[in-house]
Design a protein around this motif. Structure first.
Motif, mmCIF file in Angstrom:
data_model
loop_
_atom_site.group_PDB
_atom_site.id
_atom_site.type_symbol
_atom_site.label_atom_id
_atom_site.label_comp_id
_atom_site.label_asym_id
_atom_site.label_seq_id
_atom_site.Cartn_x
_atom_site.Cartn_y
_atom_site.Cartn_z
ATOM 1 N N PHE A 194 0.814 -1.212 0.000
ATOM 2 C CA PHE A 194 0.000 0.000 0.000
ATOM 3 C C PHE A 194 0.853 1.271 0.000
ATOM 4 C CE2 PHE A 194 -2.312 3.449 2.013
ATOM 5 C CZ PHE A 194 -3.490 3.457 1.300
ATOM 6 N N GLU B 199 -5.822 10.808 2.541
ATOM 7 C CA GLU B 199 -4.678 10.821 3.456
ATOM 8 C C GLU B 199 -4.994 11.515 4.775
ATOM 9 O OE1 GLU B 199 -3.051 8.321 1.751
ATOM 10 O OE2 GLU B 199 -1.410 9.243 2.859
ATOM 11 N N SER B 200 -6.229 11.387 5.243
ATOM 12 C CA SER B 200 -6.554 11.972 6.537
ATOM 13 C C SER B 200 -7.687 11.197 7.181
ATOM 14 C CB SER B 200 -6.953 13.441 6.401
ATOM 15 O OG SER B 200 -6.996 14.069 7.671
ATOM 16 N N MET B 201 -7.864 11.429 8.437
ATOM 17 C CA MET B 201 -8.984 10.835 9.156
ATOM 18 C C MET B 201 -9.355 11.776 10.289
ATOM 19 S SD MET B 201 -9.591 6.920 10.356
ATOM 20 C CE MET B 201 -11.166 6.574 11.164
ATOM 21 N N MET C 238 -4.467 4.967 4.420
ATOM 22 C CA MET C 238 -3.666 6.181 4.202
ATOM 23 C C MET C 238 -2.239 5.830 4.609
ATOM 24 S SD MET C 238 -5.161 8.585 7.308
ATOM 25 C CE MET C 238 -4.863 8.173 9.056
ATOM 26 N N ARG C 240 0.183 7.746 6.323
ATOM 27 C CA ARG C 240 0.641 8.212 7.623
ATOM 28 C C ARG C 240 -0.518 8.678 8.480
ATOM 29 N NH1 ARG C 240 6.087 11.110 7.730
ATOM 30 N NH2 ARG C 240 7.246 10.065 6.088
ATOM 31 N N LEU C 243 -4.939 8.522 14.568
ATOM 32 C CA LEU C 243 -6.015 9.267 15.197
ATOM 33 C C LEU C 243 -6.493 8.460 16.386
ATOM 34 C CD1 LEU C 243 -7.855 11.839 14.735
ATOM 35 C CD2 LEU C 243 -9.540 10.243 13.863
ATOM 36 N N PRO C 282 -9.354 16.887 16.030
ATOM 37 C CA PRO C 282 -8.075 16.803 15.312
ATOM 38 C C PRO C 282 -8.249 16.012 14.022
ATOM 39 C CG PRO C 282 -7.852 16.055 17.591
ATOM 40 C CD PRO C 282 -9.305 16.180 17.311
ATOM 41 N N GLU C 283 -7.420 16.303 13.044
ATOM 42 C CA GLU C 283 -7.403 15.570 11.778
ATOM 43 C C GLU C 283 -5.953 15.242 11.474
ATOM 44 O OE1 GLU C 283 -9.719 17.476 8.695
ATOM 45 O OE2 GLU C 283 -10.761 18.728 10.161
ATOM 46 N N THR C 284 -5.729 14.030 11.004
ATOM 47 C CA THR C 284 -4.329 13.653 10.800
ATOM 48 C C THR C 284 -3.657 14.502 9.731
ATOM 49 O OG1 THR C 284 -4.851 11.896 9.202
ATOM 50 C CG2 THR C 284 -4.773 11.270 11.525
ATOM 51 N N ARG C 285 -4.436 15.006 8.759
ATOM 52 C CA ARG C 285 -3.801 15.806 7.703
ATOM 53 C C ARG C 285 -3.097 17.042 8.239
ATOM 54 N NH1 ARG C 285 -8.497 19.454 4.894
ATOM 55 N NH2 ARG C 285 -9.988 19.405 6.590
ATOM 56 N N TRP C 286 -3.557 17.567 9.363
ATOM 57 C CA TRP C 286 -2.971 18.816 9.864
ATOM 58 C C TRP C 286 -1.658 18.601 10.617
ATOM 59 C CZ3 TRP C 286 -4.942 21.848 6.749
ATOM 60 C CH2 TRP C 286 -6.315 21.998 6.545
ATOM 61 N N GLU C 288 0.559 15.981 9.391
ATOM 62 C CA GLU C 288 1.370 15.103 8.537
ATOM 63 C C GLU C 288 2.744 15.684 8.231
ATOM 64 O OE1 GLU C 288 -0.691 13.433 5.156
ATOM 65 O OE2 GLU C 288 1.205 13.056 4.151
ATOM 66 N N PRO C 343 3.463 21.145 9.042
ATOM 67 C CA PRO C 343 2.892 19.946 8.402
ATOM 68 C C PRO C 343 2.619 20.164 6.909
ATOM 69 C CG PRO C 343 1.869 20.331 10.532
ATOM 70 C CD PRO C 343 2.739 21.524 10.264
ATOM 71 N N VAL C 344 2.764 19.091 6.162
ATOM 72 C CA VAL C 344 2.575 19.144 4.715
ATOM 73 C C VAL C 344 1.103 18.920 4.383
ATOM 74 C CG1 VAL C 344 3.237 18.118 2.507
ATOM 75 C CG2 VAL C 344 4.885 18.186 4.387
ATOM 76 N N PHE C 345 0.508 19.864 3.678
ATOM 77 C CA PHE C 345 -0.883 19.710 3.258
ATOM 78 C C PHE C 345 -1.065 20.387 1.927
ATOM 79 C CE2 PHE C 345 -5.076 21.594 2.745
ATOM 80 C CZ PHE C 345 -5.865 20.464 2.776
ATOM 81 N N PRO C 346 -1.834 19.873 0.988
ATOM 82 C CA PRO C 346 -2.451 18.536 1.051
ATOM 83 C C PRO C 346 -1.431 17.442 0.652
ATOM 84 C CG PRO C 346 -3.031 19.581 -1.018
ATOM 85 C CD PRO C 346 -2.149 20.556 -0.291
ATOM 86 N N ARG D 19 3.787 27.663 3.640
ATOM 87 C CA ARG D 19 4.457 26.583 4.373
ATOM 88 C C ARG D 19 5.971 26.632 4.187
ATOM 89 N NH1 ARG D 19 6.369 21.236 3.787
ATOM 90 N NH2 ARG D 19 6.115 21.282 1.526
#
Lengths: 346, 346, 346, 346
Positions: A194, B199-201, C238, C240, C243, C282-286, C288, C343-346, D19
């Protein structure tokens, strides 16, 4: 009741075939063949089939299977089917081979691209290339069907009408193809993990992929002369779907309407080929889970080229669905029996 | 031939209903209702249905539709169905409402959680909560079906046997649910964009999601007393699927075998509920595209709790498939008519 | 210049450590240890490091590495570090162990949950649990750091303040955790293939995951008494991110403002912990690609529970970033040196 | 300290610029311009920047910003920068425009492809196309930089050496490009929703994408004559990354070693261009989050064509990173200042 056996049932293509056959009331799966999982419940490996299958996996003994099956599907690595098929087996049952063993008529080309010695070249001649849209009648009477590859199916259906009608120079064809990851199979490889596939894209097999000669052979028949093409497959972070974007130089002045009429000429009576409105690009999501091939094109007057596009589900029209379409033809059934699924979206 | 109409056919749930109904030969879709796309070809919006549908979208006039339809599905925003339903309509046709309008018996609770005035509370009483696994007989005779929510369906099926049998303290139930993104609908919102979800949750609606009272009401019936639960939904970067992980304190000493026997007692004759071997966690991929609910559990002697788990396809058993299951019951058909699809994998 | 060696550099966590260390001008990586790729260029395995690394992989000889390294990171399977560490090595270098070998003080618990014999229990006592937010001063003087697990880091940071302040009953804590697939490592397994993970979600290790005792031990210290929790990890499609959604019963009447003040009390001076506005999940994207932990909570007066939530990047704050944070402390550097990435987004 | 302002900071490219700039100690962001979010905290919109930014969004008044900024980045829709730029602004500050307004020297071509009237054609002449690998010296002295498009950057870097050296016929170039979804921007459109993009792939803008003339212009300079190409972009279900697969006919007999030497000649001193070993295809994952461009090629003697391949992160080398690279040149800094990030994987 058609008795069907699957050799290689625990690969993705074999399991997809099981899924499609299980939904038919006129077919019984009598054999779930496997190399890795002999004796294990098929439904414990493909849990989607739980409550639908209650059988252990068997081995891959085609001769034994031929005694009980009306049709054998081989969804196996290259070379396996060729190494097993015999006149005796063919006299007792039909074979639909999802591998490449009998797709290419010139055994030298097969052996060169596949780097494998063909074990039974004597059967290549009678094998019929199982693309119903062009070989329908031959398929009906065949004993041995060479089920087309996923990329060749999509590449050919996208380009065939314009090659056949001489609208494009076939030797200028460049096919840039993109596939979901199920095409890489279910073997445990780091490159298929994955985290290695997700959020990435790459080409592979550049200028050397083994589906190239298969596409070339079929296009050569259409063109009536030898055709050499460029073909580049790519890996896409999605489960299913093949998208083909093909480029070629126009050899005639044609209008969009004229080209559309050519596609319609070949496909308007084909249940599984949907010719989109000109310029509307196919998307793999619109064919997912179905046996449809969506094809379209766009003329580019600036470059005097045409862009031909196609989308299929690599597991269905690119493998198991087409195999079942061939089975229907072999048994005199309506070609779309068991294959009328509306694509699943989203 | 059952004549079916869909109001809200261009949302994800409505379109899924169309997909499922189109595959039946005993049903004709007579109305593709839409608010946004009136007059446009349905198949131009959901291109997966190309060659299967050749109809423009109509408006959402339920009264007019009631004149021609044997059954109306409303896959519409909260409040719509309640605002349209009349005795006249109910006297002419059946309604299967996929919204929440008639799911909750206590109108005050409905109005408090949904922040909306119920337009026709007089019909709440006769509406039947359309979960066939518990209300099968009532459904058969109903005029108005309140099709359950996606989260409630999965939450309830996962926990119901142990609540009903008094194995767990229902007021200790904590339901941590995870849903694919189709549950968020097809409206154009930044928060539903690919790059925002992929890529988020995240959790959402924490301690306030509107499916909470629906779950509580049904569990209260099962428990024979009022039940209050914690419920937290999460958004997952996948298209389809709901996974429920539910926790509760055991009130009795039980063995794994005993608990398994309880699940089997309730579900062994249910076509759509597959009780997994104890400890084997459900996975959404094994139900995708199907009407199955996979449920399982794991006892935790250290904490004297049980973890109850379930997986469904939110679009099928969580919406359109269950609606069709209810339709089958309404029309006296085998409950799994048109719903025997083996889940699609991968 | 700090000379750092990585044993297990070709796993995901080890490679992430390399990525972070490579961006520092005050650190030199002197050893890329590997079991599978000895002699191969590290940059040919992790091509992201091409042009940044020009070194072959070495073996996993810690004793030899100890001669040249100021610090050794072991990103290795359970048991390896414990089997290699000696007094001699510890007298020459610092060890930051990313495995679980030295995280749990009670060797019996370690051996029971990990099903492995601990080779060097004599070093467990001096090992410091490397969560700087609670053990900062101890870390500074340590020779052997037990770098926390990914789930424990996120679980602990999310719940610690309310346990420490006695706001919740710690034995009611239920932690429902979700992880990206990089947590499963880079070994070639069918269950980690793209097509098996993508478009699905599942729980695993239910009521038996090995991070449970690690979380319990740390929460027990915070509570001042033994704590037993429920912990369920889930696999998310995903790459990375972790949560955590944690539930517990309140033992006091508290307001949102009071609880927010408690979180702030513990974290307002912590660079890497961002306390969100109450109720904002919280969201994991924020987080990463960064070492941040975002934490938040929501009171639920209906159930007298609180939902505590946290998000980290499992590869950074959950592994390599936290290891580097510990390294900074060991060498008297500002704790966020090399870890200020947005953090890297998106 | 360089004072930088961003107009369009709340789009994906603008936020990526923020960023990258936030991680520098020699740059201060003095203006987060936005059209939709004026007055809202930037960190509430891009929560990844929480604790790093504590500023509200401002409007898009370039004249006002020019009073305080040393450099203005415009990450805005086509036409905006051209409509705002004045001699007065250019006399006070530098402008790096991430839109296409000043990329194309022939205003007629711009207006035809972009279907927009150019407001300030008088500045087109002095604008410098900001691809440092070919225009480094001109960039250093410019007032107005036209930052290249994402597709053109990747397409050009992949093909430039062979065009420049006359190895291929530039009018046979066919560029098949694939992009992650961040390229579609952050506007709320159904076609960009997660469920519409995920698990699918499609071409778009076939034979008509606006990046075509930009690529053609730059390749024409390299070829020393007008060049017309085919260019087809595709949408891929991933957040970031552009992959280019370009095909062209060879006009000379060349060996792999000779072609590799040509790529090396142009790129061996370029920090951001990594020429892979011949035949090794670039993958977007190996450049994600970095300013690198990976390029490679494969000769195909069968077709007398060469396949040229490239991968970049569309948000970095394709937008914000390249803009910062240009800023470095404008201010006499080492070109890779703030851009040495090792790509993030997985």
């Amino acid at each position: 009741m058609i008795k069907a056996g699957i050799i290689g049932a625990t690969g993705y293509a074999g399991a997809e075939l099981a899924r499609l056959l299980l939904q038919r009331e006129d077919v019984e799966i009598v054999w779930y063949g496997s190399r890795s999982y002999v004796g294990e419940d098929f439904a414990s490996i493909y849990r989607n089939t739980s409550h639908a299958v209650n059988e252990p996996c068997k081995d891959d003994d085609m001769a034994k299977l031929a005694e009980i099956a009306d049709v054998i599907f081989t969804a196996t690595p290259q070379g396996f089917c060729a190494s097993q098929v015999t006149e005796d087996i063919l006299s007792k049952t039909k074979i639909i081979d999802l591998s490449a063993d009998f797709r290419i008529k010139d055994v030298d080309i097969y052996e060169k691209w596949y780097k494998i010695k063909h074990a039974t070249p004597q059967f290549i001649g009678e094998a019929v290339y199982g693309l119903p849209e062009i070989n329908r009648e031959k398929i009906k009477g065949a004993r041995l069907i060479a089920n087309p590859g996923c990329y060749p199916t999509c590449s050919f259906l996208s380009t065939y009408p314009l090659v056949k009608e001489g609208i494009i120079d076939p030797n200028t064809i460049i096919i840039d193809a993109k596939s979901g990851t199920s095409g890489a199979g279910r073997s445990a490889k780091v490159s298929s993990l994955f985290c290695e596939v997700n959020e990435s894209m790459k080409a592979y097999g550049v200028a050397g992929h083994r589906h190239t000669p298969e596409i070339e052979e079929q296009l050569s028949y259409a063109a009536g002369k030898p055709v050499t093409i460029s073909f580049t497959p790519h890996l896409v972070p999605m489960n299913r779907g093949i998208l083909v974007t093909a480029y070629a130089s126009l050899v005639k002045d044609v209008t969009t309407e004229e080209v559309k009429a050519i596609y319609d000429k070949y496909y308007q009576n084909e249940y599984f080929v949907r010719v989109l409105e000109p310029g509307l690009p196919p998307e793999t999501r619109w064919v997912e889970g179905s046996n449809f091939a969506d094809v379209s094109f766009k003329l580019d007057p600036r470059t005097k080229r045409v862009v031909m596009m196609g989308a299929i589900d690599n597991m269905v029209k690119g493998a198991a669905g087409q195999a079942m379409q061939n089975m229907n033809l072999l048994f005199g059934l309506p070609e779309n029996t068991g294959l009328k699924q509306v694509p699943v979206f989203p």
